[in-house]
Motif scaffolding. Structure first.
Motif, short mmCIF file in Angstrom:
data_model
loop_
_atom_site.label_atom_id
_atom_site.label_comp_id
_atom_site.label_asym_id
_atom_site.label_seq_id
_atom_site.Cartn_x
_atom_site.Cartn_y
_atom_site.Cartn_z
N GLU A 147 -15.09 1.68 19.74
CA GLU A 147 -15.91 2.62 18.96
C GLU A 147 -17.40 2.33 19.10
O GLU A 147 -18.20 3.24 19.30
CB GLU A 147 -15.53 2.56 17.47
CG GLU A 147 -14.27 3.36 17.16
CD GLU A 147 -13.71 3.02 15.78
OE1 GLU A 147 -12.66 3.57 15.42
OE2 GLU A 147 -14.31 2.17 15.08
N ARG A 172 -19.29 5.26 20.75
CA ARG A 172 -20.07 6.07 19.82
C ARG A 172 -21.02 5.18 19.01
O ARG A 172 -20.86 5.01 17.81
CB ARG A 172 -19.15 6.83 18.86
CG ARG A 172 -18.24 7.84 19.58
CD ARG A 172 -17.40 8.62 18.60
NE ARG A 172 -18.18 9.40 17.65
CZ ARG A 172 -18.81 10.53 17.94
NH1 ARG A 172 -18.74 11.03 19.17
NH2 ARG A 172 -19.49 11.18 17.02
N HIS A 191 -21.32 12.96 28.04
CA HIS A 191 -21.70 11.56 27.92
C HIS A 191 -23.03 11.34 27.22
O HIS A 191 -23.55 10.24 27.19
CB HIS A 191 -21.76 10.91 29.30
CG HIS A 191 -20.42 10.74 29.95
ND1 HIS A 191 -19.36 10.17 29.29
CD2 HIS A 191 -19.96 11.09 31.19
CE1 HIS A 191 -18.31 10.17 30.09
NE2 HIS A 191 -18.65 10.72 31.24
N HIS A 247 -25.64 10.88 24.15
CA HIS A 247 -25.66 10.40 22.76
C HIS A 247 -26.97 10.86 22.17
O HIS A 247 -28.03 10.65 22.76
CB HIS A 247 -25.59 8.87 22.70
CG HIS A 247 -24.40 8.29 23.41
ND1 HIS A 247 -23.24 7.96 22.78
CD2 HIS A 247 -24.21 7.99 24.73
CE1 HIS A 247 -22.38 7.45 23.66
NE2 HIS A 247 -22.95 7.49 24.86
N ARG A 258 -27.47 8.00 14.82
CA ARG A 258 -26.78 9.01 15.61
C ARG A 258 -26.75 10.33 14.84
O ARG A 258 -26.57 10.34 13.62
CB ARG A 258 -25.35 8.53 15.84
CG ARG A 258 -24.56 9.34 16.84
CD ARG A 258 -23.19 8.75 17.06
NE ARG A 258 -22.55 9.40 18.19
CZ ARG A 258 -22.69 8.98 19.44
NH1 ARG A 258 -23.37 7.88 19.68
NH2 ARG A 258 -22.13 9.66 20.43
N ASP A 285 -25.11 13.36 16.28
CA ASP A 285 -24.09 14.31 16.71
C ASP A 285 -22.73 13.97 16.13
O ASP A 285 -21.69 14.23 16.73
CB ASP A 285 -24.03 14.40 18.24
CG ASP A 285 -23.79 13.03 18.86
OD1 ASP A 285 -24.04 12.01 18.16
OD2 ASP A 285 -23.38 12.96 20.02
#
Lengths: 276, 299, 339
Positions: free
Chosen positions: C226, C230, C325, C327, C336, C338
């Motif tokens: 993870e 992400r 791909h 970020h 982050r 998104d």
């Protein structure tokens, strides 16, 4: 430049010659003492450098007249008490300074530091009356108690404790050791070489004390070897070889001890120098 | 709540610390700090000649003592004794240590010999020399003759202090030798090797490598020897009894000696003892400053 | 032999630690499940070691709570917490033999002599130390000392096993082998592992969960996959992965008010792309090739497989940014965006 052009063999021979001459110079007083101690009183003036007419009578007489057996026992007891106590008190106080946090630590440490600047010779006047008030003249307490703790020992041991890794104390905490457990199981075993040096140093300096025992031992039974030797010297001033025989008796045990513990002695004597 | 916890943490070790420090604090307090303070107090009291009826009457007794002929003479004797013993003792110690430093056959024996006087107490060393210098039976007295024979080196005002100094130098030689030898061994070998490669002679290596690197060691040995010289007592007590004519009455002998003129006056004794402490304090502080300045020099 | 049931979940609640006013750990809340292998990952000075030491009981929290197995342990001494610790320096007792070192925690707890000797032999056998039991730590290699430290910890069968950079004093080869052994050890023991490291490889290969820390705060908690796939912040994105993720300033690629990140291995060389760059450096690493290129005011790194043809310095190359791909991060908070 002369030395470097000289052949190596000659330089070596020169060095050894010099060393042998110096050995003779250094050992000369000891040799004369031994020879004198082994001669009967009426032959002292004969061949002072050669062990002729060897007899143990003079040694025996000095032993008896100087009450040196008792003095040796006294010195041994006092020196042992002081040695053990100095190591214990040094370990305890060094541990407090090295591993415990408490208010006023810096100040108390400063007080310890300050006591190093006080020469014992400057305190004997008052210490004599303290010991007298306590009724400790002519006693083991009187001979030993003023020396049961030293700032020197505290510093020496603290220095070692401070070099132990912090992780070691924390690992011991994780293993479940409290302060006393850590002291016993880890800190003291790791400081053992220094403690050995401190012990020897304490023993030697107590054994060799002169002013204090001559001050507070007024009774012959409470003489240490040093004050006993003084008493012998003053009583037998006209029998020099009897005095010198007593000197041999007093000197011998320490020579033997130092031959055995040479390494610890070097460590103890140089402890101050390493810090520079 | 948080502050409570913080203060609890601050004091958590305190009881244990107190218990661990108590033995040392009691001994040092009772036999070092208290006597010093008490001596300081006693030193200002004036006593009558028998030593009784001491009473406070201002602090000028210290000044009187300091100015007195007896104190000045004893101070002079002590100072001369230090000057006679310390430099010579250091030089001999360095000489012996350098000679016995090489990894050659038999050096262990020589080292043991040169260390051996460390085993002699002041009483042993003094009586040994008393025996040697004794005008009636002493070997040295016979050899030297003259003053040494009559009245004897220890009995002549001009030579007594020298004779005591020789005994003291001999007795301290072992200590100096051991300390200097340890200092020599801590000098890295590559320094000598690089000096050797640079073409330095033996004497140049000694003055350019050995002596500078020994700086801190010599300072330490010098400090110890000087403070010992100032505190010397047994030598004077056994060899000369402060005489002849006060020529070997050191400060310590003035306070404690059997023949001392202030033997029964506790006020005067305390005053001299405090002044002795003051002299040594000044010496120590000067030496500490010296050490501080020299530390990087040694590294 | 543990004093509580082996439910060794660790719960940290708003944990804060200041040293003389300097914030070392700043309000960290973290749940570590029973039998988890939790990695505390971050650069030096990020507070991860302090956090671990608070779990072990070696530091007192300034505020907040530490709970082990549902019991608040703030005021509980380390030895009562059922926590063992392996130190970076190993902290072995130099004067004791290996055997004595390993059985020491049991000796302190009053375990009978025969029993603790048996336990120590078993722990030593587990770590391949049987033949060294009579030696002292000074006679062992770094790797062997490290195993003794592990053995001393596992012999107690602690509920929680704390490790502070235990591999950092080993050489690279030994470190690789020991990583695998620690994973096996974790599988075999019932304990919860909390492991501090600054090495992302250790974090990725050993942890069941990774907690990434920066400046005393938690950046992200998740499985290694993870946090890699992400990353919750620019910091995590750039701390994990070698070479680090390219993060481009606002508006260079897409007309949105975001920072755009893309990992070097996801950038593709594409002669037909409209995004043109100039190659500034090419690093041939054997199994891969890293191409550094100038894009506007910033620099990006492209990772190529060794078999791909590499451009030369000075070449003008086009790049494509595969959308799946990318970020996206908020330029203000660097978190982050998104989802």
């Amino acid at each position: 430049m002369a030395t470097s052009t000289m052949p190596r063999g000659w330089r070596l021979a020169g060095r050894y010659t010099l060393l042998i001459v110096l050995t003779i110079v250094v050992l000369f007083p000891i040799w004369v003492m031994l020879v004198g101690a082994l001669k009967p009183g009426n032959k002292v003036l004969q061949d002072p450098l050669l062990p002729t007419h060897v007899t143990f009578d003079t040694l025996r007489e000095a032993w008896r007249d100087g009450n040196l057996g008792r003095a040796l026992v006294n010195s041994t007891i006092v020196a042992l008490i002081v040695t053990v106590a100095q190591v214990v008190t040094a370990v305890l106080s060094a541990y407090a300074f090295a591993f415990l946090r408490f208010p006023g630590r810096t100040f108390v440490f400063g007080v310890f530091l300050a006591t190093l600047l006080v020469p014992f010779e400057a305190t004997v006047v008052v210490n004599r009356s303290t010991v007298q008030d306590l009724g400790w003249l002519n006693s083991y307490q009187g001979l030993a108690v003023p020396f049961l703790a030293t700032a020197f020992g505290t510093f020496l041991v603290r220095q070692v404790f401070l070099t132990l890794p912090k992780d070691l104390r924390e690992a011991a905490r994780m293993d479940g050791l409290g302060h006393l457990g850590f002291l016993r199981e880890v800190a003291v075993p790791l400081a053992r070489p220094t403690l050995g040096a401190l012990a020897l140093f304490g023993f030697l300096s107590t054994w060799n004390q002169y002013l204090w025992p001559t001050t507070i031992s007024t009774d012959d039974d409470w003489n240490t070897v040093q004050s006993g030797l003084r008493a012998l010297a003053q009583a037998q001033i006209d029998k020099p070889n009897l005095v010198i025989a007593g000197t041999v008796i007093v000197a011998l045990p320490i020579f033997v001890i130092l031959l055995v513990f040479q390494r610890q002695l070097v460590r103890g004597l140089t402890a101050g120098a390493v810090k520079g | 709540m948080t502050r409570d916890a913080a203060s609890r943490r601050r004091w958590r070790d305190a009881p244990l610390a107190l218990a661990m420090l108590a033995p040392s604090l009691i001994v040092l307090g009772a036999f070092v700090l208290y006597p010093l303070a008490r001596a300081f107090w006693l030193g200002h009291q004036r006593c009558d000649p028998t030593g009784a009826n001491c009473r406070s009457n201002g602090w000028d007794q210290y000044l009187d003592v300091f100015r007195s002929e007896e104190f000045q003479q004893a101070f002079g004797v002590t100072f001369r004794f230090a000057v006679l013993t310390v430099p010579v003792g250091l030089a001999l110690g360095v000489g012996l240590a350098v000679l016995a430093d090489k990894q050659l056959r038999g050096m262990g024996f020589f080292r043991t010999v040169f260390s051996s006087t460390v085993a002699t107490s002041v009483a042993v060393a003094s009586l040994m020399w008393f025996f040697l210098l004794n005008p009636s039976v002493g070997v040295l007295a016979d050899w030297i003759g003259g003053v040494a024979k009559n009245p004897g080196l220890l009995q002549d005002e001009d030579t007594a202090l020298w004779a005591v100094a020789i005994s003291s130098i001999w007795a301290n030689l072992g200590f100096t030798f051991i300390v200097v030898t340890a200092g020599l061994q801590s000098i890295p070998a590559d320094l000598y090797e690089s000096a050797y490669v640079d073409g330095a002679s033996g004497w140049m290596r000694f003055t350019n490598v050995t002596l500078p690197m020994l700086g801190p060691t010599l300072l330490f040995a010098g400090v110890v020897l000087t403070s010992r010289a100032f505190q010397s007592y047994g030598e004077f007590d056994l060899l000369t009894g402060g005489g002849p004519n006060g020529s070997t009455t050191s400060l310590t002998y003035l306070v404690y000696g059997n023949n001392s003129i202030i033997k029964n006056n506790s006020g005067l004794q305390a005053a001299v003892a405090v002044l002795l402490f003051a002299v040594l304090l000044v010496l120590s502080l000067a030496q500490i400053r010296g050490v501080e300045r020299r530390v990087h020099y040694g590294n | 032999m543990s004093y509580c049931a082996p439910v060794a979940a660790v719960r940290l609640t708003s944990l804060t630690k200041t040293f003389d006013g300097v914030m070392a750990v700043d309000g960290v809340s973290l749940d570590i499940a029973d039998h988890d292998f939790m990695i505390l990952l971050g650069p030096s000075g990020c507070g991860k070691s302090t956090l671990l030491r608070m779990i072990a009981g070696l530091e007192d929290p300034t505020s907040g709570d530490v709970a082990i197995g549902d019991v608040r342990v703030n005021d509980v001494e380390p030895k009562e917490r059922d926590v063992a610790m392996v130190f970076q320096s190993y902290a072995l007792y130099p004067h004791k033999t290996v055997q004595a070192n390993i059985e020491f925690p049991l000796k302190v707890r009053g375990v009978a002599k025969m029993e603790r000797a048996e336990e120590a032999r078993r722990a030593a056998a587990t770590l391949g130390l049987t033949e060294f039991l009579d030696r002292k730590p000074g006679q062992l290699s770094g790797g062997q000392r490290q195993r003794v430290a592990l053995a001393r910890a596992i012999v107690r069968r602690p509920a929680v096993f704390c490790m502070d950079e235990p591999l950092s004093n080993l050489d690279a080869k030994l470190r690789g082998e020991t990583r695998a052994e620690l994973v096996a050890l974790h599988a075999r023991l019932a304990s919860t592992f909390v492991y501090v490291t600054h090495d992302q490889v250790e974090a990725m290969t050993m942890g069941t969960h990774v907690a990434v820390m920066s400046r005393g705060r938690l950046e992200q908690v998740g499985t290694p996959q993870e946090v890699y796939a992400r990353p919750a912040s620019v910091f995590v994105a750039q701390f994990i992965g070698t070479p680090p993720m390219n993060v481009l300033p606002v508006g260079v690629v897409l007309d949105r008010n975001v920072l755009v990140g893309i990992r070097p291995e996801h950038l593709e060389l594409d002669p037909s792309s409209t995004v043109r760059t100039t190659v500034t450096l090419v690093e041939h690493l054997g199994h891969e090739t890293l191409v550094h290129a100038r894009l506007g005011d910033t620099s990006v790194v492209v990772r190529l497989d060794a078999i791909e043809a590499a451009p030369s310095v000075g070449d003008d190359v086009g790049l494509t940014f595969p959308e799946q791909h990318l970020h996206l991060f908020d330029p203000e908070t660097t978190r982050r965006v998104d989802g």
